[in-house]
Write an enzyme that holds these catalytic residues in place. Structure first.
Site, short mmCIF file in Angstrom:
data_model
loop_
_atom_site.label_atom_id
_atom_site.label_comp_id
_atom_site.label_asym_id
_atom_site.label_seq_id
_atom_site.Cartn_x
_atom_site.Cartn_y
_atom_site.Cartn_z
N CYS A 114 0.84 -1.20 0.00
CA CYS A 114 0.00 0.00 0.00
C CYS A 114 0.88 1.25 0.00
O CYS A 114 1.47 1.58 -1.01
CB CYS A 114 -0.98 -0.04 1.18
SG CYS A 114 -2.35 1.14 1.01
N HIS B 251 -3.58 -5.56 1.01
CA HIS B 251 -2.86 -5.82 2.26
C HIS B 251 -2.80 -7.31 2.59
O HIS B 251 -3.70 -7.83 3.25
CB HIS B 251 -3.55 -5.08 3.41
CG HIS B 251 -3.36 -3.61 3.41
ND1 HIS B 251 -2.34 -2.99 4.11
CD2 HIS B 251 -4.05 -2.62 2.79
CE1 HIS B 251 -2.41 -1.68 3.93
NE2 HIS B 251 -3.44 -1.43 3.14
N GLU C 247 -0.89 -8.69 4.78
CA GLU C 247 -0.66 -8.84 6.23
C GLU C 247 -1.97 -8.81 7.02
O GLU C 247 -1.98 -9.19 8.20
CB GLU C 247 0.31 -7.76 6.72
CG GLU C 247 -0.28 -6.41 7.02
CD GLU C 247 -0.63 -5.57 5.79
OE1 GLU C 247 -1.08 -4.42 5.95
OE2 GLU C 247 -0.46 -6.06 4.65
#
Length: 270
Positions: free
Chosen positions: A96, A231, A233
């Site tokens: 990002c 994302h 994660e």
């Protein structure tokens, strides 16, 4: 066998460092979160790590443009150290805001950081992440198709589609000109594209920002640097899926393989 060491770089406005730390640690790495000021004070510190991660957030408030200030610090203050880092076959991941930083530091799609401008005139940035076509912050889950296995972070993953969240206001991937697009296509540097649930390229809202050719993530020509807007994660545990109580639990979240492959690479090659 080396225990992989990850440096997660943070500064004012970074806000996804804890999630990224958790993902790499879960994959088997030793992880340190380091403020940019510490790294600028002790630039040799980077030599102790095999993976550099630039997490999501709003570094320096994105006041100039998303990721631009941190990109300039990396390019002009840490250029020599980053060059050595890549020449040593180490990995860089930008998620990002980290992806925005990598493009504006000229590390993606090609490394303008290493270009000798004295013989070629002023180097022009090849790509960037611009304001979403919707002119608003997009916070949703999206489907992605893996388009290439050039990136070390992808390895041999053969998955029809993966499901990850996006959260950005400036995520529209655009290139300087058609030549850049043709080059990254021919070099298989387009790693992820936004698709619908059937795996087909589609417009908004499937493509949340209007990125050219639905591009959601790219790598450099070596495969060592990966930048992506979604994302990974935020979906490493199966219970992080928004519909897990209805659809049942997977063995792992769709984003976990990115961290696992990076750790595997370091264990194999260092």
């Amino acid at each position: 066998m080396t225990i992989p060491k990850v440096l997660i770089l943070r500064t004012a406005g970074t806000n996804c460092d804890y999630e990224t730390h958790y993902a790499f640690e879960k994959a088997g790495a030793k992880v340190d979160v380091v403020h940019i000021n510490i790294l600028l004070t002790n630039r040799k510190l980077l030599k102790n790590y095999q993976i550099l991660a630039l997490p999501g957030g709003f570094t320096y408030g994105d006041d100039v443009s998303a990721g631009k200030i941190l990109a300039n610090q990396i390019k002009y203050d840490l250029g020599e150290e980053i060059t050595t880092f890549i020449h040593e076959k180490k990995l860089i991941l930008g998620i990002c805001n980290g992806f925005q930083v990598l493009t504006k530091a000229d590390l993606l799609p090609a490394s303008g950081l290493f270009r000798n401008n004295s013989t070629q005139g002023e180097y022009q940035q090849e790509a960037t992440l611009a304001f979403n076509d919707s002119n608003k912050f997009e916070d949703r889950w999206v489907y992605l198709k893996i388009c290439s296995h050039k990136s070390i972070f992808i390895h041999d993953e053969y998955i029809p589609t993966i499901y990850l969240p996006v959260a950005h206001g400036e995520g529209k991937f655009i290139v300087r000109d058609e030549n850049v697009l043709n080059k990254i296509t021919a070099n298989h540097q387009i790693i992820f594209k936004y698709v619908n649930e059937r795996g087909e390229e589609a417009d908004y809202p499937w493509n949340p920002n209007g990125s050219v050719q639905n591009i959601a993530g790219i790598c450099d020509s070596t495969g060592q640097i990966l930048g992506m807007m979604p994302h990974p994660e935020r979906y490493v545990e199966p219970t992080q899926h928004p519909h897990w109580t209805r659809n049942g639990l997977k063995e792992q979240g769709d984003g976990f393989f990115i961290f696992k492959n990076a750790v595997r690479y370091v264990k194999t090659n260092f």
